[in-house]
Motif scaffolding. Structure first.
Motif, PDB file in Angstrom:
ATOM      1  N   LEU A  58       0.832  -1.199   0.000  1.00  0.00           N
ATOM      2  CA  LEU A  58       0.000   0.000   0.000  1.00  0.00           C
ATOM      3  C   LEU A  58       0.872   1.256   0.000  1.00  0.00           C
ATOM      4  O   LEU A  58       0.559   2.243  -0.668  1.00  0.00           O
ATOM      5  N   LEU A  59       1.948   1.215   0.752  1.00  0.00           N
ATOM      6  CA  LEU A  59       2.891   2.336   0.834  1.00  0.00           C
ATOM      7  C   LEU A  59       4.195   1.913   0.162  1.00  0.00           C
ATOM      8  O   LEU A  59       4.990   1.182   0.763  1.00  0.00           O
ATOM      9  N   PRO A  60       4.431   2.306  -1.088  1.00  0.00           N
ATOM     10  CA  PRO A  60       5.665   1.899  -1.773  1.00  0.00           C
ATOM     11  C   PRO A  60       6.873   2.587  -1.134  1.00  0.00           C
ATOM     12  O   PRO A  60       7.179   3.750  -1.415  1.00  0.00           O
ATOM     13  N   LEU A  61       7.560   1.866  -0.267  1.00  0.00           N
ATOM     14  CA  LEU A  61       8.681   2.468   0.458  1.00  0.00           C
ATOM     15  C   LEU A  61       9.802   2.891  -0.481  1.00  0.00           C
ATOM     16  O   LEU A  61      10.615   3.749  -0.140  1.00  0.00           O
ATOM     17  N   GLY A  62       9.834   2.304  -1.687  1.00  0.00           N
ATOM     18  CA  GLY A  62      10.845   2.686  -2.655  1.00  0.00           C
ATOM     19  C   GLY A  62      10.761   4.147  -3.059  1.00  0.00           C
ATOM     20  O   GLY A  62      11.767   4.748  -3.451  1.00  0.00           O
ATOM     21  N   LEU A  63       9.575   4.729  -2.964  1.00  0.00           N
ATOM     22  CA  LEU A  63       9.429   6.142  -3.291  1.00  0.00           C
ATOM     23  C   LEU A  63      10.297   7.017  -2.389  1.00  0.00           C
ATOM     24  O   LEU A  63      10.754   8.085  -2.793  1.00  0.00           O
ATOM     25  N   PHE A  64      10.514   6.542  -1.158  1.00  0.00           N
ATOM     26  CA  PHE A  64      11.258   7.345  -0.189  1.00  0.00           C
ATOM     27  C   PHE A  64      12.767   7.288  -0.417  1.00  0.00           C
ATOM     28  O   PHE A  64      13.529   7.939   0.294  1.00  0.00           O
ATOM     29  N   LYS A  65      13.205   6.508  -1.413  1.00  0.00           N
ATOM     30  CA  LYS A  65      14.617   6.556  -1.779  1.00  0.00           C
ATOM     31  C   LYS A  65      14.971   7.894  -2.419  1.00  0.00           C
ATOM     32  O   LYS A  65      16.134   8.289  -2.435  1.00  0.00           O
ATOM     33  N   ASP A  66      13.965   8.550  -2.983  1.00  0.00           N
ATOM     34  CA  ASP A  66      14.156   9.900  -3.513  1.00  0.00           C
ATOM     35  C   ASP A  66      14.191  10.857  -2.331  1.00  0.00           C
ATOM     36  O   ASP A  66      13.205  11.045  -1.629  1.00  0.00           O
ATOM     37  N   ARG A  67      15.342  11.462  -2.113  1.00  0.00           N
ATOM     38  CA  ARG A  67      15.534  12.341  -0.953  1.00  0.00           C
ATOM     39  C   ARG A  67      14.497  13.466  -0.898  1.00  0.00           C
ATOM     40  O   ARG A  67      13.929  13.760   0.147  1.00  0.00           O
ATOM     41  N   ASN A  68      14.255  14.083  -2.059  1.00  0.00           N
ATOM     42  CA  ASN A  68      13.325  15.208  -2.063  1.00  0.00           C
ATOM     43  C   ASN A  68      11.899  14.776  -1.768  1.00  0.00           C
ATOM     44  O   ASN A  68      11.136  15.508  -1.133  1.00  0.00           O
ATOM     45  N   PHE A  69      11.504  13.599  -2.254  1.00  0.00           N
ATOM     46  CA  PHE A  69      10.155  13.101  -1.955  1.00  0.00           C
ATOM     47  C   PHE A  69       9.991  12.900  -0.456  1.00  0.00           C
ATOM     48  O   PHE A  69       8.977  13.289   0.130  1.00  0.00           O
ATOM     49  N   SER A  70      10.999  12.300   0.179  1.00  0.00           N
ATOM     50  CA  SER A  70      10.930  12.051   1.621  1.00  0.00           C
ATOM     51  C   SER A  70      10.851  13.352   2.405  1.00  0.00           C
ATOM     52  O   SER A  70      10.012  13.513   3.298  1.00  0.00           O
ATOM     53  N   LEU A  71      11.730  14.297   2.077  1.00  0.00           N
ATOM     54  CA  LEU A  71      11.753  15.560   2.805  1.00  0.00           C
ATOM     55  C   LEU A  71      10.496  16.386   2.560  1.00  0.00           C
ATOM     56  O   LEU A  71       9.994  17.060   3.467  1.00  0.00           O
ATOM     57  N   ALA A  72       9.970  16.340   1.329  1.00  0.00           N
ATOM     58  CA  ALA A  72       8.738  17.071   1.031  1.00  0.00           C
ATOM     59  C   ALA A  72       7.572  16.525   1.844  1.00  0.00           C
ATOM     60  O   ALA A  72       6.692  17.285   2.278  1.00  0.00           O
ATOM     61  N   ASN A  73       7.549  15.216   2.060  1.00  0.00           N
ATOM     62  CA  ASN A  73       6.485  14.632   2.880  1.00  0.00           C
ATOM     63  C   ASN A  73       6.592  15.080   4.334  1.00  0.00           C
ATOM     64  O   ASN A  73       5.578  15.329   4.989  1.00  0.00           O
ATOM     65  N   VAL A  74       7.817  15.180   4.837  1.00  0.00           N
ATOM     66  CA  VAL A  74       7.995  15.704   6.203  1.00  0.00           C
ATOM     67  C   VAL A  74       7.494  17.142   6.279  1.00  0.00           C
ATOM     68  O   VAL A  74       6.748  17.523   7.192  1.00  0.00           O
ATOM     69  N   ALA A  75       7.885  17.951   5.297  1.00  0.00           N
ATOM     70  CA  ALA A  75       7.508  19.365   5.309  1.00  0.00           C
ATOM     71  C   ALA A  75       6.003  19.552   5.226  1.00  0.00           C
ATOM     72  O   ALA A  75       5.415  20.345   5.978  1.00  0.00           O
ATOM     73  N   ILE A  76       5.345  18.817   4.326  1.00  0.00           N
ATOM     74  CA  ILE A  76       3.904  19.021   4.148  1.00  0.00           C
ATOM     75  C   ILE A  76       3.120  18.482   5.343  1.00  0.00           C
ATOM     76  O   ILE A  76       2.022  18.960   5.640  1.00  0.00           O
ATOM     77  N   THR A  77       3.672  17.504   6.050  1.00  0.00           N
ATOM     78  CA  THR A  77       3.017  17.023   7.276  1.00  0.00           C
ATOM     79  C   THR A  77       2.959  18.135   8.312  1.00  0.00           C
ATOM     80  O   THR A  77       1.920  18.344   8.959  1.00  0.00           O
TER      81      THR A  77
END
Length: 503
Positions: A263-282
């Protein structure tokens, strides 16, 4: 493997499609801001307490957040247009139901169905941006998406105030019916049928994420009500919170070991910007949701403003945010996002800290408008760069999944913001107004339009102190934004979906 759906014509017109989708997204955001203005009226009408009435928003946000992972994936599978239209129909019907409810409990249930409809709609707007706009134009598209939030912060509270003052709080929900019908017709005509991608659904992941989030949020929000002790029998507030955290940890472990399609493709979080953007938008979701409650309660209960006049306090924020959005959108397409998003998050944290320091029972209104105007600058600079940073490197077949994850983290932040601010407001009220435990008798003060003189200072202090929470949380988002990596290219080829649709 992608399979073609219905023919969409020789020419794709991304901007009309986006405008059609943005109307529905606008309705969702207006609904959230309208309810914050109507909270005192609902509180008085049902004779409830602050903690229970906040569940009118929290139940909506929880039902909105939990399914986003699967609705993003479902949009990839059956098409974003079909799922968007289904969600819009459900949201509109649930809005009518909300207006006809006669108890706080039934209103909360109806809001759950509203949240489910919203969860079907939101990922599709972002997925369509990713799939039909070239990467070098997504900043401008995202600026429209972000400007929608800014305009909604103006239209929602003012419309809510006018409706609550003139017709009653029920009409904040009835007004969604004509907007929903118009939005449905426009989306049916203007949004293209995009290629679909086969996906399997992780039902175990859905169950774990739903149970974990519910236990965590319910435990946090109801903690003050039960004095952080027993709720019923062996069930205590802390057991719910711990259970929620454990179940969410199990969810992450399951996602890492799921050999099918998690359900949550953890591979997406290998992209540094995707991971950090999710932290920021939270953190943004947390702060924007949390700050509305103490600000509106202060304006109406302490200052005695009507819902309409209280909503007008937000005019500088909305006007500045909307005016900045086109400029920021163009800037986002050619400037490293860390500077733009970082500036916006810094302004946002600063505005809430500023509000917490100046709120007093007799503060001149113009002094209150200054930090609210700074919040408008923050809104103008936050949304577009964070959103475009999250989606810039997503592969097209995972556009829906990525949009679902991004919007889920934003909504989880909003849910936790709603729950966290409720706890803090009630605890501050207990501390500053010992004769009014948990704010339970605050609803009586609204019947006269303004709290008694003897309790205004304590109530005002409680609301001001509560605003320190979203200010502190935004510091985390600021750090994440400053760590954004510079995009490897500011110009990119049009997306595969755009090319295939145009051919």
């Amino acid at each position: 493997m992608a399979t073609s759906q219905d023919a969409v014509g020789a020419e794709v017109r991304p901007w009309p499609a986006l405008w059609a989708l943005v109307l529905g997204f606008f309705m969702i955001l207006v609904d959230s801001t309208i309810v914050s203005v109507a909270t005192p009226a609902i509180l008085e009408d049902f004779g409830s307490d602050v903690g229970t009435v906040v569940w009118v928003t929290s139940a909506y946000l929880l039902a909105y957040a939990v399914p986003l992972l699967i609705t993003g994936r479902l949009g990839d599978r059956i098409g974003p247009k079909k799922l968007y239209l289904t969600g819009l129909a459900l949201f509109t019907l649930a809005s009518i139901w909300c207006g006809f409810t006669t108890s706080i409990e039934m209103l909360i249930v109806a809001r759950v169905f509203q949240g489910l409809g919203a969860s079907m709609m939101t990922p599709q707007t972002m997925a369509v941006i990713t799939r039909i706009f070239p990467p070098n134009q997504r900043g401008r598209a995202m600026s429209l998406w972000g400007a929608t939030a800014g305009v909604a912060t103006l239209v929602g509270p003012i419309l809510g105030g006018v409706l609550v003052d003139g017709l009653g709080w029920q009409w904040i929900f009835f007004v969604n019916a004509p907007v929903g019908v118009v939005g449905f017709v426009l989306a049916m005509r203007l949004v293209p049928n995009l290629p679909t991608h086969d996906h399997k659904f992780d039902l175990i992941g859905v169950a774990l994420s739903s149970i974990g989030l519910f236990c965590l949020v319910f435990g946090i929000q109801e903690g003050q009500k039960y004095d952080w002790g027993k709720i019923s029998g062996p069930i205590s507030v802390w057991s719910l919170i711990i259970t929620g955290l454990v179940v969410l940890a199990l969810f992450v472990v399951w996602q890492s070991r799921n050999r099918g399609e998690p359900l949550l493709p953890l591979g997406l979080f290998k992209d540094r910007n995707f991971s950090l953007a999710n932290v920021a938008i939270t953190t943004v979701g947390f702060a924007i949701t949390a700050m509305a409650f103490p600000l509106m309660l202060y304006a109406q209960a302490v200052r005695g403003l009507t819902p309409t006049k209280a909503a007008l306090l937000l005019v500088p924020m909305a006007v500045i945010s909307g005016a900045l959005a086109p400029f920021v959108g163009r800037l986002t397409d050619r400037t490293p996002p860390r500077f733009i998003a970082g500036f916006g998050l810094l302004c946002c944290a600063g505005s809430m800290f500023w509000l917490s320091q100046v709120i007093e029972p007799d503060l001149p209104i113009w002094q209150l408008l200054l930090p609210i105007a700074l919040l408008g600058v923050a809104n103008g600079f936050m949304w577009a760069p964070i959103g475009s940073t999250a989606t810039r490197n997503l592969p097209m077949h995972q556009a829906g999944a990525g949009a679902g994850v991004y919007n889920t983290t934003r909504q989880v932040g909003a849910v936790l913001g709603s729950a966290g601010i409720a706890v803090l407001m009630e605890s501050r009220l207990v501390h500053n107004l010992p004769a009014m435990p948990g704010g339970a008798s605050v609803g009586e003060g609204f019947s006269g339009g303004k709290l008694p003189e003897a309790v205004r200072q304590g109530f005002s202090d409680s609301m001001a102190q509560s605003l320190l929470l979203p200010a502190a949380v935004l510091v985390i988002g600021l750090i994440a934004a400053l760590l954004f990596a510079r995009p490897s290219h500011m110009q990119a080829k049009p997306s595969d979906d755009l090319e295939s649709l145009s051919s």
